[in-house]
Write a protein that holds these residues in place. Structure first.
Motif, short mmCIF file in Angstrom:
data_model
loop_
_atom_site.label_atom_id
_atom_site.label_comp_id
_atom_site.label_asym_id
_atom_site.label_seq_id
_atom_site.Cartn_x
_atom_site.Cartn_y
_atom_site.Cartn_z
N GLY A 97 0.97 -1.30 0.01
CA GLY A 97 -0.08 -0.03 -0.11
C GLY A 97 0.89 1.25 0.09
N ARG A 98 2.03 1.26 0.77
CA ARG A 98 2.85 2.24 0.69
C ARG A 98 3.29 2.51 -0.63
NH1 ARG A 98 8.46 1.70 3.10
NH2 ARG A 98 9.21 3.71 2.57
N SER A 99 3.93 1.59 -1.24
CA SER A 99 4.51 1.58 -2.61
C SER A 99 3.57 2.35 -3.62
CB SER A 99 4.77 0.34 -3.22
OG SER A 99 5.95 -0.19 -2.40
N HIS A 100 2.24 1.90 -3.49
CA HIS A 100 1.21 2.26 -4.29
C HIS A 100 0.93 3.76 -4.17
CE1 HIS A 100 -1.45 -0.34 -6.62
NE2 HIS A 100 -1.00 -1.37 -6.05
N PHE A 101 0.82 4.22 -3.03
CA PHE A 101 0.93 5.72 -2.34
C PHE A 101 1.94 6.38 -3.10
CE2 PHE A 101 2.04 9.17 0.54
CZ PHE A 101 0.90 10.00 0.22
N GLN A 102 3.25 5.96 -2.71
CA GLN A 102 4.44 6.77 -3.06
C GLN A 102 4.67 6.78 -4.87
OE1 GLN A 102 7.19 4.26 -0.74
NE2 GLN A 102 7.76 6.08 0.34
N ALA A 103 4.08 5.71 -5.38
CA ALA A 103 4.20 5.83 -6.99
C ALA A 103 3.12 6.81 -7.43
CB ALA A 103 3.89 4.43 -7.50
N SER A 104 2.17 6.96 -6.73
CA SER A 104 1.17 8.05 -7.38
C SER A 104 1.45 9.39 -6.83
CB SER A 104 -0.22 7.57 -6.41
OG SER A 104 -1.22 8.70 -6.73
N ASP A 162 3.85 -7.73 -8.57
CA ASP A 162 3.49 -7.06 -10.15
C ASP A 162 4.01 -5.66 -10.33
OD1 ASP A 162 1.66 -5.90 -8.38
OD2 ASP A 162 -0.06 -6.12 -9.57
N GLU A 163 3.71 -5.21 -11.22
CA GLU A 163 4.25 -4.00 -11.54
C GLU A 163 2.96 -2.83 -11.28
OE1 GLU A 163 6.75 -2.33 -15.20
OE2 GLU A 163 4.52 -2.46 -15.80
N LEU A 164 3.34 -1.94 -10.73
CA LEU A 164 2.46 -0.98 -10.19
C LEU A 164 2.58 0.14 -11.40
CD1 LEU A 164 3.45 -0.09 -6.51
CD2 LEU A 164 2.06 -1.53 -7.37
N TYR A 165 1.33 0.64 -11.60
CA TYR A 165 1.27 1.67 -12.81
C TYR A 165 0.51 3.05 -12.16
CZ TYR A 165 -0.03 3.95 -17.04
OH TYR A 165 -0.23 5.04 -18.19
N LYS A 166 1.00 4.15 -12.00
CA LYS A 166 0.44 5.45 -11.80
C LYS A 166 0.46 6.60 -12.68
CE LYS A 166 -1.18 3.51 -7.82
NZ LYS A 166 -2.57 3.15 -7.53
N THR A 167 -0.55 7.14 -12.95
CA THR A 167 -0.45 8.40 -13.83
C THR A 167 -0.95 9.59 -13.14
OG1 THR A 167 -2.60 8.12 -14.68
CG2 THR A 167 -1.07 7.09 -15.72
N ALA A 168 -0.59 10.73 -13.63
CA ALA A 168 -0.95 12.24 -13.09
C ALA A 168 -0.96 13.06 -14.32
CB ALA A 168 0.01 12.74 -12.01
N VAL A 169 -2.00 14.04 -14.26
CA VAL A 169 -2.19 14.80 -15.55
C VAL A 169 -2.18 16.05 -14.87
CG1 VAL A 169 -3.67 15.59 -17.29
CG2 VAL A 169 -3.51 12.96 -16.74
#
Length: 172
Positions: A22-29, A145-152
């Protein structure tokens, strides 16, 4: 005690693994947002600007293994003079190469989240890929798996659709 101790250890390991995931998801985002925001503040972006932003990637992510397991793709997507958004330029950096899900330079773009651009709109899209490696190999299945995050972000000081000041617009 002999029966409960192993069960409690497995639960502790699984809980720790889920928290790290969960921390990795947050940091990638957070990283995607930070990179897109930083670039959108420039009036004209150069390869030196992109290099300096990418150089702090592992610090923003909070992990040293991002250099080997992470990848950032920064794209300028615009809908100037056409019905379909196109990728104006793209810069890439990191160690774990990935292909942009937004599109390739001068090709049709697929903005994230079904974003629809109005005529003459342009946005900066940051894509962050991170190959998550579990601390406890089999504590929780499916976290490998590979985390994928985007920002616009929309450029604040004008249009960033020109890559003329970038040395290598398709690589960064």
């Amino acid at each position: 005690m002999a029966i409960i101790t192993p069960v409690l250890l497995v639960l502790l390991c699984a809980r720790s693994e889920i928290c790290l995931y969960g921390r990795s998801h947050f940091q990638a985002s957070q990283m995607a947002s930070t990179v897109a925001d930083a670039v959108s503040r420039y009036e004209a972006v150069t390869s030196a600007d992109i290099t300096s932003i990418f150089s702090v990637s592992s610090q923003v992510m909070g992990t040293e293994d991002f250099k080997d397991n992470g990848y950032v793709i920064l794209s300028s997507v615009s809908r100037t003079g056409g019905a379909t958004p196109k990728v104006a330029w793209q810069c890439k950096g990191g160690g774990h190469a990935s292909t942009s899900r937004i599109g390739a330079v001068t090709k049709d773009a697929t903005p994230p989240g079904g974003l629809v651009l109005d005529a003459m709109d342009d946005v900066i899209v940051a894509e962050v890929f991170y190959k998550y490696s579990p601390l406890f190999a089999n504590a929780v299945p499916g976290l490998n798996d590979e985390l994928y995050k985007t920002a616009v972000f929309r450029p604040r000081l004008g249009s960033l659709t020109s890559a003329s000041r970038l040395l290598a617009p398709s690589e960064g």
